[in-house]
Design a protein around this motif. Structure first.
Motif, mmCIF file in Angstrom:
data_model
loop_
_atom_site.group_PDB
_atom_site.id
_atom_site.type_symbol
_atom_site.label_atom_id
_atom_site.label_comp_id
_atom_site.label_asym_id
_atom_site.label_seq_id
_atom_site.Cartn_x
_atom_site.Cartn_y
_atom_site.Cartn_z
ATOM 1 N N ARG A 1 6.224 4.395 4.995
ATOM 2 C CA ARG A 1 6.723 5.752 4.769
ATOM 3 C C ARG A 1 5.936 6.347 3.598
ATOM 4 N NH1 ARG A 1 12.802 6.783 4.849
ATOM 5 N NH2 ARG A 1 12.486 8.572 6.155
ATOM 6 N N PRO A 2 5.343 7.537 3.783
ATOM 7 C CA PRO A 2 4.585 8.134 2.674
ATOM 8 C C PRO A 2 5.515 8.527 1.525
ATOM 9 C CG PRO A 2 4.727 9.664 4.504
ATOM 10 C CD PRO A 2 5.332 8.376 4.972
ATOM 11 N N VAL A 3 4.973 8.492 0.319
ATOM 12 C CA VAL A 3 5.721 8.881 -0.872
ATOM 13 C C VAL A 3 5.346 10.317 -1.209
ATOM 14 C CG1 VAL A 3 6.098 8.432 -3.327
ATOM 15 C CG2 VAL A 3 5.764 6.523 -1.741
ATOM 16 N N GLU A 4 6.349 11.150 -1.354
ATOM 17 C CA GLU A 4 6.106 12.562 -1.657
ATOM 18 C C GLU A 4 6.001 12.759 -3.169
ATOM 19 O OE1 GLU A 4 7.900 15.922 0.689
ATOM 20 O OE2 GLU A 4 9.005 16.099 -1.200
ATOM 21 N N PHE A 5 4.915 13.408 -3.567
ATOM 22 C CA PHE A 5 4.680 13.740 -4.971
ATOM 23 C C PHE A 5 4.852 15.238 -5.159
ATOM 24 C CE2 PHE A 5 2.791 9.638 -4.664
ATOM 25 C CZ PHE A 5 2.827 9.105 -5.931
ATOM 26 N N PRO A 6 5.256 15.678 -6.339
ATOM 27 C CA PRO A 6 5.422 17.102 -6.587
ATOM 28 C C PRO A 6 4.106 17.862 -6.426
ATOM 29 C CG PRO A 6 6.396 15.823 -8.363
ATOM 30 C CD PRO A 6 5.607 14.876 -7.508
ATOM 31 N N GLY A 7 4.216 19.077 -5.946
ATOM 32 C CA GLY A 7 3.059 19.956 -5.862
ATOM 33 C C GLY A 7 2.238 19.745 -4.612
ATOM 34 N N ASP A 8 1.000 20.206 -4.715
ATOM 35 C CA ASP A 8 0.087 20.134 -3.584
ATOM 36 C C ASP A 8 -0.845 18.940 -3.741
ATOM 37 O OD1 ASP A 8 -1.660 20.933 -5.594
ATOM 38 O OD2 ASP A 8 -1.894 22.963 -4.836
ATOM 39 N N ARG B 1 8.141 5.691 -10.841
ATOM 40 C CA ARG B 1 9.098 5.172 -9.852
ATOM 41 C C ARG B 1 8.387 4.307 -8.816
ATOM 42 N NH1 ARG B 1 10.463 7.500 -5.062
ATOM 43 N NH2 ARG B 1 9.751 9.555 -5.741
ATOM 44 N N VAL B 2 7.214 4.766 -8.361
ATOM 45 C CA VAL B 2 6.455 4.022 -7.353
ATOM 46 C C VAL B 2 5.963 2.685 -7.933
ATOM 47 C CG1 VAL B 2 4.290 4.020 -6.029
ATOM 48 C CG2 VAL B 2 5.769 6.035 -6.003
ATOM 49 N N LEU B 3 5.499 2.711 -9.168
ATOM 50 C CA LEU B 3 4.990 1.486 -9.783
ATOM 51 C C LEU B 3 6.084 0.454 -10.015
ATOM 52 C CD1 LEU B 3 2.378 2.906 -12.300
ATOM 53 C CD2 LEU B 3 1.942 1.753 -10.119
ATOM 54 N N LYS B 4 7.287 0.924 -10.248
ATOM 55 C CA LYS B 4 8.413 -0.001 -10.419
ATOM 56 C C LYS B 4 8.777 -0.667 -9.096
ATOM 57 C CE LYS B 4 10.533 2.094 -14.455
ATOM 58 N NZ LYS B 4 11.694 2.821 -14.977
ATOM 59 N N GLY B 5 8.425 0.014 -8.010
ATOM 60 C CA GLY B 5 8.600 -0.533 -6.676
ATOM 61 C C GLY B 5 9.976 -0.634 -6.212
ATOM 62 N N THR C 1 0.862 -1.177 0.000
ATOM 63 C CA THR C 1 0.000 0.000 0.000
ATOM 64 C C THR C 1 0.897 1.226 0.000
ATOM 65 O OG1 THR C 1 -1.746 -1.144 1.206
ATOM 66 C CG2 THR C 1 -1.773 1.257 1.271
ATOM 67 N N VAL C 2 0.629 2.153 -0.908
ATOM 68 C CA VAL C 2 1.402 3.379 -1.009
ATOM 69 C C VAL C 2 0.512 4.542 -0.579
ATOM 70 C CG1 VAL C 2 2.602 4.952 -2.583
ATOM 71 C CG2 VAL C 2 2.792 2.468 -2.897
ATOM 72 N N ALA D 1 -1.363 10.386 8.950
ATOM 73 C CA ALA D 1 -1.930 9.514 9.987
ATOM 74 C C ALA D 1 -2.141 8.104 9.445
ATOM 75 C CB ALA D 1 -3.245 10.092 10.506
ATOM 76 N N LEU D 2 -2.613 7.991 8.210
ATOM 77 C CA LEU D 2 -2.800 6.675 7.598
ATOM 78 C C LEU D 2 -1.463 5.960 7.437
ATOM 79 C CD1 LEU D 2 -4.532 4.511 6.223
ATOM 80 C CD2 LEU D 2 -4.261 5.796 4.079
ATOM 81 N N ALA D 3 -0.463 6.669 6.943
ATOM 82 C CA ALA D 3 0.862 6.066 6.776
ATOM 83 C C ALA D 3 1.393 5.557 8.112
ATOM 84 C CB ALA D 3 1.824 7.072 6.161
ATOM 85 N N GLU D 4 1.190 6.333 9.164
ATOM 86 C CA GLU D 4 1.652 5.914 10.487
ATOM 87 C C GLU D 4 0.930 4.648 10.945
ATOM 88 O OE1 GLU D 4 1.472 7.622 14.996
ATOM 89 O OE2 GLU D 4 1.960 9.055 13.415
ATOM 90 N N ARG D 5 -0.371 4.600 10.751
ATOM 91 C CA ARG D 5 -1.144 3.420 11.172
ATOM 92 C C ARG D 5 -0.762 2.179 10.364
ATOM 93 N NH1 ARG D 5 -7.256 4.250 12.275
ATOM 94 N NH2 ARG D 5 -6.900 2.206 13.208
#
Length: 120
Positions: free
Chosen positions: A92-99, A116-120, A65-66, A84-88
């Motif tokens: 580690r959350p994945v940072e994406f560009p922008g807001d 990059r995320v899909l390649k895992g 789960t990402v 909060a979801l990532a912590e539960r």
């Protein structure tokens, strides 16, 4: 909008960031914009706001789960809920560009992170 973390001008023309705000350009919504807004607030937002993730099911999923967060969305409620979801989930959350809508403002950079995320 303020509850979601968006900087709102006060009565004196200053936003919560302390800098003078200029009036945004006047936007005249089309009939389609209005219909889309009605649908969003009546149907889509309600389901999103009431959603409670099944943490056990997400942890037991056969694939990883990402949790994605926008690099500049730190003031938004979506950032806090994603963290909060990532912590539960103990991921580690994945940072994406922008807001929150980085795919709109920075689509090329956003797509690079998705790849990059899909390649895992």
């Amino acid at each position: 909008m303020a509850n979601a973390g968006f900087d709102q001008p006060s009565d004196d023309g200053e936003g919560t960031g302390g800098q003078a705000q200029t009036a945004p350009p006047v936007f005249e919504p089309s009939p389609r914009d209005i219909a889309n807004g009605v649908r969003f607030f009546a149907h889509e937002l309600r389901g999103t706001a009431a959603y409670i993730p099944d943490i056990a099911a997400l942890k037991a999923a056969p694939t990883r789960t990402v949790v994605g967060i926008g690099a500049t969305s730190g003031a938004l409620i979506t950032y806090r809920t994603s963290m909060a979801l990532a912590e539960r989930l103990a991921v580690r959350p994945v940072e994406f560009p922008g807001d929150h809508g980085g795919f709109l403002g920075q689509p090329v950079e956003f797509a690079e992170v998705v790849r990059r995320v899909l390649k895992g």
